[in-house]
Design an enzyme around this catalytic site. Structure first.
Site, PDB file in Angstrom:
ATOM      1  N   ASP A  94      51.241 138.057  57.924  1.00 42.95           N
ATOM      2  CA  ASP A  94      51.485 139.089  58.916  1.00 42.95           C
ATOM      3  C   ASP A  94      50.656 140.298  58.487  1.00 42.95           C
ATOM      4  O   ASP A  94      50.405 140.511  57.301  1.00 42.95           O
ATOM      5  CB  ASP A  94      52.974 139.424  58.988  1.00 42.95           C
ATOM      6  CG  ASP A  94      53.277 140.305  60.196  1.00 42.95           C
ATOM      7  OD1 ASP A  94      52.352 140.555  60.992  1.00 42.95           O
ATOM      8  OD2 ASP A  94      54.430 140.740  60.326  1.00 42.95           O
ATOM      9  N   SER A  95      50.246 141.084  59.468  1.00 43.87           N
ATOM     10  CA  SER A  95      49.298 142.162  59.178  1.00 43.87           C
ATOM     11  C   SER A  95      49.974 143.436  58.702  1.00 43.87           C
ATOM     12  O   SER A  95      49.347 144.289  58.099  1.00 43.87           O
ATOM     13  CB  SER A  95      48.504 142.480  60.437  1.00 43.87           C
ATOM     14  OG  SER A  95      49.413 142.842  61.458  1.00 43.87           O
ATOM     15  N   GLY A  96      51.259 143.593  59.015  1.00 40.75           N
ATOM     16  CA  GLY A  96      51.938 144.812  58.605  1.00 40.75           C
ATOM     17  C   GLY A  96      52.616 145.536  59.750  1.00 40.75           C
ATOM     18  O   GLY A  96      53.359 146.488  59.533  1.00 40.75           O
ATOM     19  N   GLY A  97      52.372 145.084  60.984  1.00 40.97           N
ATOM     20  CA  GLY A  97      52.951 145.746  62.148  1.00 40.97           C
ATOM     21  C   GLY A  97      54.467 145.847  62.063  1.00 40.97           C
ATOM     22  O   GLY A  97      55.044 146.916  62.298  1.00 40.97           O
ATOM     23  N   PHE A  98      55.092 144.752  61.693  1.00 42.00           N
ATOM     24  CA  PHE A  98      56.551 144.730  61.611  1.00 42.00           C
ATOM     25  C   PHE A  98      57.060 145.670  60.525  1.00 42.00           C
ATOM     26  O   PHE A  98      58.058 146.373  60.702  1.00 42.00           O
ATOM     27  CB  PHE A  98      57.029 143.295  61.352  1.00 42.00           C
ATOM     28  CG  PHE A  98      58.519 143.175  61.291  1.00 42.00           C
ATOM     29  CD1 PHE A  98      59.264 143.105  62.458  1.00 42.00           C
ATOM     30  CD2 PHE A  98      59.187 143.133  60.070  1.00 42.00           C
ATOM     31  CE1 PHE A  98      60.655 143.003  62.414  1.00 42.00           C
ATOM     32  CE2 PHE A  98      60.572 143.032  60.018  1.00 42.00           C
ATOM     33  CZ  PHE A  98      61.309 142.966  61.190  1.00 42.00           C
ATOM     34  N   ASP A 148      49.352 145.347  64.871  1.00 44.06           N
ATOM     35  CA  ASP A 148      50.027 145.769  66.097  1.00 44.06           C
ATOM     36  C   ASP A 148      51.050 146.855  65.790  1.00 44.06           C
ATOM     37  O   ASP A 148      51.309 147.156  64.630  1.00 44.06           O
ATOM     38  CB  ASP A 148      50.716 144.575  66.771  1.00 44.06           C
ATOM     39  CG  ASP A 148      51.785 143.955  65.880  1.00 44.06           C
ATOM     40  OD1 ASP A 148      51.714 144.144  64.640  1.00 44.06           O
ATOM     41  OD2 ASP A 148      52.679 143.274  66.399  1.00 44.06           O
ATOM     42  N   GLN A 189      53.148 142.262  72.618  1.00 45.00           N
ATOM     43  CA  GLN A 189      54.325 143.119  72.517  1.00 45.00           C
ATOM     44  C   GLN A 189      54.909 143.321  73.924  1.00 45.00           C
ATOM     45  O   GLN A 189      54.594 142.542  74.829  1.00 45.00           O
ATOM     46  CB  GLN A 189      53.948 144.466  71.873  1.00 45.00           C
ATOM     47  CG  GLN A 189      53.615 144.368  70.389  1.00 45.00           C
ATOM     48  CD  GLN A 189      54.838 144.052  69.531  1.00 45.00           C
ATOM     49  OE1 GLN A 189      55.978 144.181  69.974  1.00 45.00           O
ATOM     50  NE2 GLN A 189      54.602 143.580  68.309  1.00 45.00           N
ATOM     51  N   GLY A 216      57.490 141.520  68.253  1.00 37.99           N
ATOM     52  CA  GLY A 216      58.451 142.489  68.773  1.00 37.99           C
ATOM     53  C   GLY A 216      59.761 141.869  69.208  1.00 37.99           C
ATOM     54  O   GLY A 216      60.520 142.466  69.968  1.00 37.99           O
ATOM     55  N   ASP A 266      58.366 131.618  61.775  1.00 40.35           N
ATOM     56  CA  ASP A 266      58.713 132.019  60.408  1.00 40.35           C
ATOM     57  C   ASP A 266      60.017 132.772  60.516  1.00 40.35           C
ATOM     58  O   ASP A 266      60.308 133.377  61.562  1.00 40.35           O
ATOM     59  CB  ASP A 266      57.659 132.946  59.800  1.00 40.35           C
ATOM     60  CG  ASP A 266      57.804 134.362  60.319  1.00 40.35           C
ATOM     61  OD1 ASP A 266      57.364 134.632  61.455  1.00 40.35           O
ATOM     62  OD2 ASP A 266      58.401 135.207  59.618  1.00 40.35           O
ATOM     63  N   CYS A 304      72.191 115.134  55.041  1.00 39.87           N
ATOM     64  CA  CYS A 304      71.024 115.808  54.479  1.00 39.87           C
ATOM     65  C   CYS A 304      70.565 115.106  53.200  1.00 39.87           C
ATOM     66  O   CYS A 304      71.385 114.716  52.369  1.00 39.87           O
ATOM     67  CB  CYS A 304      71.376 117.266  54.183  1.00 39.87           C
ATOM     68  SG  CYS A 304      70.003 118.218  53.508  1.00 39.87           S
ATOM     69  N   CYS A 306      68.452 116.540  50.991  1.00 40.92           N
ATOM     70  CA  CYS A 306      67.862 117.539  50.093  1.00 40.92           C
ATOM     71  C   CYS A 306      68.411 117.355  48.680  1.00 40.92           C
ATOM     72  O   CYS A 306      69.430 116.697  48.478  1.00 40.92           O
ATOM     73  CB  CYS A 306      68.130 118.957  50.613  1.00 40.92           C
ATOM     74  SG  CYS A 306      69.684 119.695  50.054  1.00 40.92           S
ATOM     75  N   CYS A 309      72.159 118.462  48.421  1.00 43.35           N
ATOM     76  CA  CYS A 309      73.145 117.583  49.064  1.00 43.35           C
ATOM     77  C   CYS A 309      73.216 116.206  48.414  1.00 43.35           C
ATOM     78  O   CYS A 309      74.254 115.562  48.446  1.00 43.35           O
ATOM     79  CB  CYS A 309      72.837 117.447  50.552  1.00 43.35           C
ATOM     80  SG  CYS A 309      73.182 118.972  51.464  1.00 43.35           S
ATOM     81  N   HIS A 335      68.606 124.230  49.767  1.00 44.27           N
ATOM     82  CA  HIS A 335      69.142 123.434  50.880  1.00 44.27           C
ATOM     83  C   HIS A 335      68.645 123.966  52.227  1.00 44.27           C
ATOM     84  O   HIS A 335      68.193 123.201  53.075  1.00 44.27           O
ATOM     85  CB  HIS A 335      70.671 123.417  50.862  1.00 44.27           C
ATOM     86  CG  HIS A 335      71.243 122.928  52.163  1.00 44.27           C
ATOM     87  ND1 HIS A 335      71.310 121.586  52.472  1.00 44.27           N
ATOM     88  CD2 HIS A 335      71.692 123.601  53.261  1.00 44.27           C
ATOM     89  CE1 HIS A 335      71.807 121.451  53.700  1.00 44.27           C
ATOM     90  NE2 HIS A 335      72.038 122.655  54.198  1.00 44.27           N
TER      91      HIS A 335
END
Lengths: 371, 371
Positions: A94-98, A148, A189, A216, A266, A304, A306, A309, A335
């Site tokens: 991610d570029s940093g907008g968030f 953004d 956005q 967004g 993500d 599961c 994993c 589990c 898990h």
């Protein structure tokens, strides 16, 4: 002519969902795909060996945080982000907008870029679309994101309009300054406003990015609203390119969004909730500290496979949480990340078999906010 | 006649060190052996899968802590400790003597046993030799420990004498009441006093335990003193039975003690120090947060084949510690436990090859106490 980076393999007859392969210089990603979050370069509580073993093809990291620490120079001297992390598969940053949004009390957005202080030591920093591109290029990431402005929720319509206007200008500058070897995605956005989303999608698509993100969302709005925005926005994005829904969500959110035509996801939920003692299972969300699991000798999820589990009971995991053992948050994170990756496998398989319509999401529990 | 549980395979020509096999109902343990500590049932930060993968044959857990939480009933309903933990190899449990000491402000020792309040919730508890045996038998452990009184350091000679006297009486009662399927070890006390150690060893050996432990070390005394007590006490214990040095120590301590004829070890150092950011390496101890590792792209230990060293650099691990990432203490714990298990492998191999005299321990660093 070169092979397109994104190749659709199967389409769901009941929805816009599709299964595809996204080719990167660090391997192919089968979509729909969930990217475990390694904001600062580690997926909290889960070894990279495990991710590889489970077929995880890509992780997410964060330009903003990596720029602050360890910093550009160390990443450069390590030979890029893959080498620094010890992760040889794909990385999306991610570029940093968030982060600009979530640190809003300490930032000033101008036409030129965003000025902010790092929360840790108050260092003054400046991030522009050009710098965000330069950094991601230097990091050697496989998928970079345009810079953004991500407005919070709730926000005045005027504020969202302004974020869209600046984001659109920064998208142009991001596109023009991108010199990286990886793919570059633009971000739509517009908050919860259909007209703003439509306009943002149009302007973003015009720039011929390699893929498109719905940004967004998951900024505080109700869940129904996230799903509605996704369902509305995804079809505005070209279907021959990958669609990425940023920061969403629960297993049920992922399935709903796949059915809207989204390919990449993500979310911090599996690791963050794991650390807090919440586990995702086929039958719903389990808050492991609860007294009712005291003598529950069944695994978190009976089906599961994993490593947790296969070996441990709910009673054991509850015990570790109750005594505050360091392994407890680790085991639940393991898990949960496995569960998410496995859930995406099941979704891909269902698309391949044409049976997605029949796939039922785990029921959504009532994990309290910030619990 | 049945095969003896402890079978010596090789002897070091230069010292009392020996390589042996200790047979338990949950598999054979190759000695000299380090048992990772899972006080409350988990080896903090390290998955059991990893321990198995690395050839770990036994872990240590703690009767005192397990009695408090999750409690006897849950362990019983789970079908014993192995089933509750999800660990199918050997388990040794300490009986609680050491915990009685470390919680000394809240305990009262009588001839009958020890009365104490659990630090977490103030519940009043009582532990006697008979109950300690009953619990360990019920847990189904492979190696149980007699209940002892472990005096602190420094302590008045009179206090150590009294601890020896009560421990000897409790040893008799432990031996007589033991009905478990596993082995039972007696514990030698006596602080740093040779005559008391000698007397305690004689009385302990007389009871025909399956093995013998050197207890009451690593309770605050200087390192030289730990080694001296070990070197003095080990030869007082029958050489055809396993010797276990409780709660010790660094890799160098382990080698020194093996050379005194010790077979079994447990210690919290690799996990506790790992969580604090200290790593053990062939070239000494590394405090990973240190600025000098900022751009150090080499692994923690260049010759180590652990999952952390195969993938990550010191610079990366330092970065994770500096930003406080949850994975940081986990990764260092993984490395440290691997390093300890691998170190014991190297010691066993050297004994087998008759080359133990030539084996050099890693230099001991200056990890600050409680850092």
């Amino acid at each position: 002519m070169t092979e397109p980076a994104f190749r659709i393999l199967a389409r769901d007859p009941s929805s816009p969902a599709r299964a595809a392969i996204l080719t990167t210089s660090h391997g192919a990603i089968e979509t729909p795909c969930f990217l475990p979050v390694g904001t600062r370069g580690a997926v909290k509580g889960v070894e990279f060996d495990r991710l590889e073993e489970w077929g995880c093809r890509a992780i997410l990291s964060n330009t903003y945080h990596l720029m602050a620490r360890p910093g550009r120079e160390i990443l450069r001297s390590a030979g890029g982000l893959h080498a620094f992390l010890g992760w040889t598969r794909a990385i999306l940053t991610d570029s940093g907008g968030f982060q600009v949004m979530s640190l809003s009390s300490r930032r000033r957005i101008t036409e030129e870029g965003v000025e902010f202080r790092t929360p840790e030591d108050g260092t003054k920093n400046f991030l522009s679309p050009e710098l965000a591109m330069e950094l991601q290029s230097e990091f050697g990431v496989d998928i970079a994101m345009a810079l953004d402005v991500c407005p919070p929720f709730p926000a005045e319509r005027r504020e969202v309009e302004e974020a869209c206007r600046v984001s659109a200008a920064w998208a142009v500058r991001s596109r023009e300054s991108w010199r990286g070897a990886g793919l570059l995605f633009g971000i739509v956005q517009g908050g919860t406003h259909e007209d703003l989303r439509r306009e943002s999608a149009r302007r973003t698509v015009d720039l011929a990015f390699d893929g498109h993100a719905i940004g967004g969302v998951a900024v505080g709005e109700p869940k129904d609203s996230i799903r509605a925005v996704t369902a509305f926005t995804a079809p505005l994005l070209p279907e021959e390119k990958p669609r990425y829904l940023m920061g969403v969500g629960t297993p049920a959110d992922l399935l709903a969004s796949v059915r809207s035509g989204v390919d990449l996801f993500d979310c911090v939920l599996p690791t963050r909730h794991g650390r807090m003692g919440h586990a995702y299972t086929r039958t719903g969300e389990v808050t492991i500290k609860h007294h009712r699991f005291r003598e529950d000798l069944s695994p978190l999820d009976a089906e599961c496979s994993c490593p947790v589990c296969r070996r441990h009971s709910r009673a054991y995991l509850r015990h570790l949480f109750v005594v505050g053992d360091f392994s407890a948050p680790m085991l639940l994170s393991i898990h949960n990340v496995f569960f998410y990756l496995d859930w995406m496998k099941r979704i891909r398989r269902a698309i391949g078999e044409g049976s997605l319509a029949a796939l039922a999401a785990p029921p959504e529990g009532n994990i309290p906010e910030g619990a």
